[in-house]
Design a protein around this motif. Structure first.
Motif, PDB file in Angstrom:
ATOM      1  N   ALA A  47       0.842  -1.201   0.000  1.00 13.00           N
ATOM      2  CA  ALA A  47       0.000   0.000   0.000  1.00 13.00           C
ATOM      3  C   ALA A  47       0.877   1.251   0.000  1.00 13.00           C
ATOM      4  O   ALA A  47       0.627   2.206  -0.749  1.00 13.00           O
ATOM      5  N   ILE A  48       1.899   1.250   0.832  1.00 16.09           N
ATOM      6  CA  ILE A  48       2.831   2.377   0.886  1.00 16.09           C
ATOM      7  C   ILE A  48       3.538   2.541  -0.452  1.00 16.09           C
ATOM      8  O   ILE A  48       3.691   3.670  -0.966  1.00 16.09           O
ATOM      9  N   LEU A  49       3.946   1.438  -1.051  1.00 19.87           N
ATOM     10  CA  LEU A  49       4.652   1.493  -2.326  1.00 19.87           C
ATOM     11  C   LEU A  49       3.745   1.987  -3.448  1.00 19.87           C
ATOM     12  O   LEU A  49       4.180   2.752  -4.316  1.00 19.87           O
ATOM     13  N   TYR A  50       2.490   1.576  -3.445  1.00 17.08           N
ATOM     14  CA  TYR A  50       1.550   2.031  -4.472  1.00 17.08           C
ATOM     15  C   TYR A  50       1.383   3.544  -4.400  1.00 17.08           C
ATOM     16  O   TYR A  50       1.442   4.240  -5.430  1.00 17.08           O
ATOM     17  N   ALA A  51       1.177   4.054  -3.190  1.00 14.84           N
ATOM     18  CA  ALA A  51       1.003   5.502  -3.024  1.00 14.84           C
ATOM     19  C   ALA A  51       2.263   6.253  -3.442  1.00 14.84           C
ATOM     20  O   ALA A  51       2.191   7.290  -4.127  1.00 14.84           O
ATOM     21  N   ALA A  52       3.425   5.740  -3.054  1.00 15.65           N
ATOM     22  CA  ALA A  52       4.689   6.399  -3.414  1.00 15.65           C
ATOM     23  C   ALA A  52       4.896   6.405  -4.924  1.00 15.65           C
ATOM     24  O   ALA A  52       5.343   7.405  -5.500  1.00 15.65           O
ATOM     25  N   LYS A  89       0.305   5.621   7.749  1.00 17.68           N
ATOM     26  CA  LYS A  89       1.295   5.245   6.734  1.00 17.68           C
ATOM     27  C   LYS A  89       1.778   6.434   5.899  1.00 17.68           C
ATOM     28  O   LYS A  89       2.739   6.310   5.144  1.00 17.68           O
ATOM     29  N   ILE A  90       1.100   7.570   6.034  1.00 14.55           N
ATOM     30  CA  ILE A  90       1.447   8.739   5.219  1.00 14.55           C
ATOM     31  C   ILE A  90       2.886   9.204   5.458  1.00 14.55           C
ATOM     32  O   ILE A  90       3.600   9.505   4.492  1.00 14.55           O
TER      33      ILE A  90
END
Length: 212
Positions: A47-52, A89-90
Motif C-alpha cells: 500500500a505504501i509502495l503504491y502511493a509512493a 502510513k502517510i
C-alpha cells in the motif's frame, strides 16, 4: 481498497499532463517492478509502495520547480488526506518520495542510504525504469524535451555529475549504468541485470554506427 481507485482518479489527470516519460504509465510500471521485488521481501507494505509510485513525480506539474521531490512531498500529503489512505502510513510515503531522487555517489547529493525497506524497494524500482529498452526510450524523450544532442564524442563523461553533466542522451544512459551498480536490493539487481546489459550493448552499437 477504495482509496486506490480514488487516488488514481485524482492523480492520473495531473500525471498525464507531464512529459511522456513521467506520465501515469511510468508510475504504474514502477509499481509492477515493486511487486516483483516484493516477492523476495514479503514484509514490505505494498500500500505504501503504491502511493509512493503514484505520487513521487507529482511535483513536476509545477513547471518552474526544479527540486520536484520537495514539491511532490507537499502535494502528496494534500492528496493522500483527500483519500481514505491510512493516515499512520502517510509519513513513510512522504519520506520515500523525499529520498527517492538522491544519488549518493553524485557530487552535492547526500550520502544517505535509505533505511526503510519500502524506501529501498521504491528507489530501486524507479531506477530500473531508466534501464533497458524502456529506459532508452525515456532517456531519448528527455533528450528531445531539453534539446540535447544524441552524442558528443569530444566531451568526457563525468559519472559524479548528475546525468553525466547533461551533455548528450548517451551520457545520460551511461549515467544510468552507474545507477545500476548502486541498487539497494539483490532482488532488484537480478531484475535489472538484463536491462543493464542491454543498455551497454546499445551504447556500443550506437557508437559503432556513429563512427562508421
Amino acid at each position: 481498497m477504495k482509496w486506490r481507485k480514488k487516488l488514481l482518479a485524482i492523480v492520473k489527470p495531473k500525471l498525464d499532463s507531464l512529459d511522456v516519460a513521467h506520465r501515469t504509465d511510468h508510475s504504474l510500471r514502477n509499481y509492477k517492478i515493486c511487486e516483483t521485488i516484493c516477492k523476495s521481501h514479503k514484509k514490505a507494505d505494498l500500500a505504501i509502495l503504491y502511493a509512493a509510485c503514484l505520487l513521487h513525480d507529482i511535483g513536476k506539474i509545477n513547471k518552474t520547480h526544479n527540486e520536484h521531490s520537495h514539491e511532490s512531498v507537499k502535494l502528496a500529503e494534500q492528496i493522500l488526506n483527500k483519500t481514505k489512505f491510512p493516515k499512520d502510513k502517510i509519513p513513510l510515503v512522504l519520506k520515500i518520495i523525499k529520498e527517492h531522487d538522491n544519488y549518493r555517489w553524485v557530487l552535492n547529493h547526500s550520502n544517505h542510504r535509505p533505511k526503510d525497506l519500502e524506501a529501498k524497494i521504491f528507489q530501486d524500482a524507479d531506477r530500473i525504469e531508466s534501464l533497458g529498452a524502456i529506459g532508452i526510450g525515456r532517456n531519448f524523450i528527455w533528450g528531445g524535451r531539453y534539446d540535447k544532442v544524441m552524442w558528443n564524442k569530444n566531451i568526457e563523461f563525468k559519472p559524479r555529475i548528475i546525468y553525466g553533466g547533461n551533455i548528450s542522451v548517451l551520457h545520460t544512459l551511461d549515467f544510468e549504468l552507474s545507477a545500476y551498480k548502486h541498487l539497494n536490493t539483490e532482488a532488484a539487481k537480478k531484475i535489472a541485470k538484463n536491462r543493464y546489459l542491454f543498455i551497454k550493448l546499445f551504447i556500443k552499437q550506437f557508437i559503432k554506427e556513429w563512427n562508421s
